[in-house]
Write an enzyme that holds these catalytic residues in place. Structure first.
Site, short mmCIF file in Angstrom:
data_model
loop_
_atom_site.label_atom_id
_atom_site.label_comp_id
_atom_site.label_asym_id
_atom_site.label_seq_id
_atom_site.Cartn_x
_atom_site.Cartn_y
_atom_site.Cartn_z
N TRP A 181 30.78 166.61 86.79
CA TRP A 181 31.91 167.05 87.61
C TRP A 181 32.77 165.84 87.98
O TRP A 181 32.41 165.04 88.85
CB TRP A 181 31.40 167.72 88.89
CG TRP A 181 30.66 168.99 88.60
CD1 TRP A 181 31.21 170.21 88.39
CD2 TRP A 181 29.24 169.16 88.47
NE1 TRP A 181 30.22 171.13 88.14
CE2 TRP A 181 29.01 170.51 88.18
CE3 TRP A 181 28.14 168.29 88.55
CZ2 TRP A 181 27.73 171.03 87.98
CZ3 TRP A 181 26.87 168.80 88.36
CH2 TRP A 181 26.67 170.17 88.07
N HIS A 210 33.09 172.72 92.40
CA HIS A 210 32.62 174.06 92.02
C HIS A 210 32.40 174.87 93.30
O HIS A 210 32.52 174.32 94.41
CB HIS A 210 31.34 174.00 91.16
CG HIS A 210 30.25 173.13 91.71
ND1 HIS A 210 29.04 172.95 91.08
CD2 HIS A 210 30.15 172.40 92.87
CE1 HIS A 210 28.27 172.14 91.78
NE2 HIS A 210 28.92 171.81 92.88
N ARG A 269 38.99 169.49 89.64
CA ARG A 269 38.33 168.48 88.80
C ARG A 269 39.34 167.43 88.36
O ARG A 269 40.45 167.76 87.95
CB ARG A 269 37.68 169.13 87.58
CG ARG A 269 36.60 170.11 88.02
CD ARG A 269 35.36 170.11 87.22
NE ARG A 269 34.48 171.16 87.77
CZ ARG A 269 33.70 171.93 87.07
NH1 ARG A 269 33.63 171.79 85.76
NH2 ARG A 269 32.94 172.83 87.66
N GLN A 325 36.81 179.74 90.50
CA GLN A 325 35.47 180.18 90.12
C GLN A 325 35.07 181.35 90.99
O GLN A 325 35.63 181.57 92.08
CB GLN A 325 34.46 179.05 90.34
CG GLN A 325 34.52 177.96 89.28
CD GLN A 325 33.34 177.00 89.39
OE1 GLN A 325 32.74 176.86 90.44
NE2 GLN A 325 33.02 176.34 88.31
N VAL A 375 19.48 174.87 89.13
CA VAL A 375 18.80 176.07 88.63
C VAL A 375 17.70 175.66 87.66
O VAL A 375 17.75 174.61 87.02
CB VAL A 375 19.78 177.04 87.92
CG1 VAL A 375 20.66 177.75 88.92
CG2 VAL A 375 20.61 176.31 86.88
N ALA A 406 21.62 182.57 90.35
CA ALA A 406 22.96 182.11 90.75
C ALA A 406 23.81 182.02 89.49
O ALA A 406 23.29 181.81 88.39
CB ALA A 406 22.88 180.75 91.43
N1 PHE Z 1 28.54 175.37 89.48
C1 PHE Z 1 28.40 175.35 88.05
C2 PHE Z 1 29.65 174.72 87.46
O1 PHE Z 1 30.65 174.71 88.05
C3 PHE Z 1 28.19 176.72 87.50
C4 PHE Z 1 26.90 177.31 87.93
C5 PHE Z 1 26.84 178.06 89.06
C6 PHE Z 1 25.75 177.10 87.18
C7 PHE Z 1 25.64 178.64 89.48
C8 PHE Z 1 24.56 177.67 87.57
C9 PHE Z 1 24.51 178.42 88.71
O2 PHE Z 1 29.63 174.22 86.35
#
Ligand code: PHE
Length: 369
Positions: free
Chosen positions: A170, A199, A225, A239, A283, A337
């Site tokens: 990120w 995010h 970003r 998002q 995750v 998630a």
């Molecule tokens: N937050 C991650 C992204 O922006 C996406 C994501 C969200 C992945 C939730 C797994 C679980 O790249």
């Protein structure tokens, strides 16, 4: 007597002469009249109770009989003639006035009306609302978090500590450190530096810190970003985060929910998805969700780069370290998630070739939705 006779003779001549002058002046003025109101005023000046002719008639009463009859009938005749002349003129003026009003104010009632331009919703808003409605129908509630975040919520609590190589995933806009504003915005000094959230996942942390499972939430919002922009990358985009936590949540649950969501969003009941292993620190396991290309139906096209699949979102089962960071008893809870890139979804749904069109302010683009 002498004086009287002299006066009578003088008045008789004078009066007939006067009547002639009145007639002349009245006809002259009347001929030049072009306005109804002014003509009415003129009529009163000559024929009204205190008008020139009435004054004459009153004076005539004082004349000896012979003269009175002569001048009197002449005055009355003139009165009738002038009255007729005024009425005729007024009728004419009213007629031409009516005609000119008709001419001026003529409207074609059969012409179609002018359409009032109406604003409408941005395609991103349309799709966000659609997505929210679908998740709400499956028991998810919408929550929100701040766009200016702290390092702790955006990274640390999501199992991305400082110096973790995953932070490179990120590219971040860091805010210039200002002790005062930093103190007022973040919860404790341990929340670290301020940034623009990269995010919507920090909303997971904020929600779990203040709520106990079981729950189902979605968190739509803007993210940032620090990247070079091109047709598929913007420094700001949207998002939609999702999080479901309960005692026995499985990948099968996730697959069902997300497939149901995508089928309803794209209005395609047989839409196929696949989960592909991937990595996100918060995750385990993590995966990427692909959708069978809705443009070419997997025949291979430029949108799916001949692969037949479109990448839709990152997802996974919530990492136990994340539960620990928010104070949940580890091993007690399970959850999934996901984070959907809304702009991508909108681009696919409407076949939009360039993400930069969304904020271009180009009405030719916006008016199509
Ligand atoms: N937050 C991650 C992204 O922006 C996406 C994501 C969200 C992945 C939730 C797994 C679980 O790249």
């Amino acid at each position: 007597m002498f004086a009287g006779r002299l006066r009578v003779r003088y008045n008789d001549e004078i009066m007939l002469d006067e009547l002639k002058k009145i007639e002349q002046s009245a006809r002259e003025k009347l001929a030049n009249m072009g306005d109804i109101d002014a003509t009415e005023v003129l009529k009163i000046q000559f024929l009204g109770r205190k008008g020139a002719l009435s004054l004459m008639l009153r004076a005539i009463k004082n004349l000896p009989e012979q003269e009175r009859i002569k001048t009197g009938s002449a005055a009355n005749r003139l009165r009738q003639e002038l009255e007729a002349a005024f009425d005729k003129k007024l009728a004419e003026l009213k007629k031409t006035n009516h005609e000119s009003v008709l001419q001026r104010e003529w409207i074609d009632v059969t012409r179609p009306g002018v359409k009032t331009p109406r604003g409408h919703l941005h395609p991103l808003t349309l799709v966000r609302r659609d997505a929210e409605a679908i998740f709400h129908s499956m028991g998810f509630v919408t929550v929100e978090g701040p766009e200016v975040e702290s390092e702790r919520y955006n990274f640390d609590a999501l199992n991305i500590p400082a110096n973790h190589p995953a932070r490179d995933m990120w590219d971040t806009f860091w805010l210039r450190s200002n002790q005062k504003s930093q103190k007022s915005k973040v919860k404790s000094q341990n929340d670290g530096r301020l940034l623009l959230r990269t995010h919507t996942s920090p909303v997971q942390i904020r929600y779990m810190e203040t709520h106990e499972p079981p729950f189902r939430i979605i968190a739509p919002g803007r993210v940032f970003r620090y990247e070079a922009t091109d047709a598929s990358h913007e420094i700001q985009f949207y998002q939609l985060e999702g999080l479901m936590v309960d005692r026995h949540v499985s990948i099968a649950n996730f697959k069902f929910v997300i497939q149901e969501f995508l089928r309803r969003l794209f209005r395609k009941q047989n839409l196929e998805i696949r989960l592909r292993p991937s990595y996100f620190p918060f995750v385990e396991p993590g995966f990427e969700v692909d959708v069978a290309c809705i443009v070419c139906n997997q025949k291979g096209c430029s949108v799916c780069k001949r692969s037949g699949w479109l990448e839709m979102m990152g997802a996974g089962m919530v990492h136990q370290k994340v539960f620990a960071a928010v104070g949940y008893v580890p091993a007690e809870w399970t959850g999934f998630a996901f984070g959907i890139g809304l702009d991508r979804v909108v681009m696919m749904k409407y076949n939009i070739p360039d993400i930069r069109l969304f904020h271009s302010g180009d009405l030719r683009f916006l008016k199509q939705f």
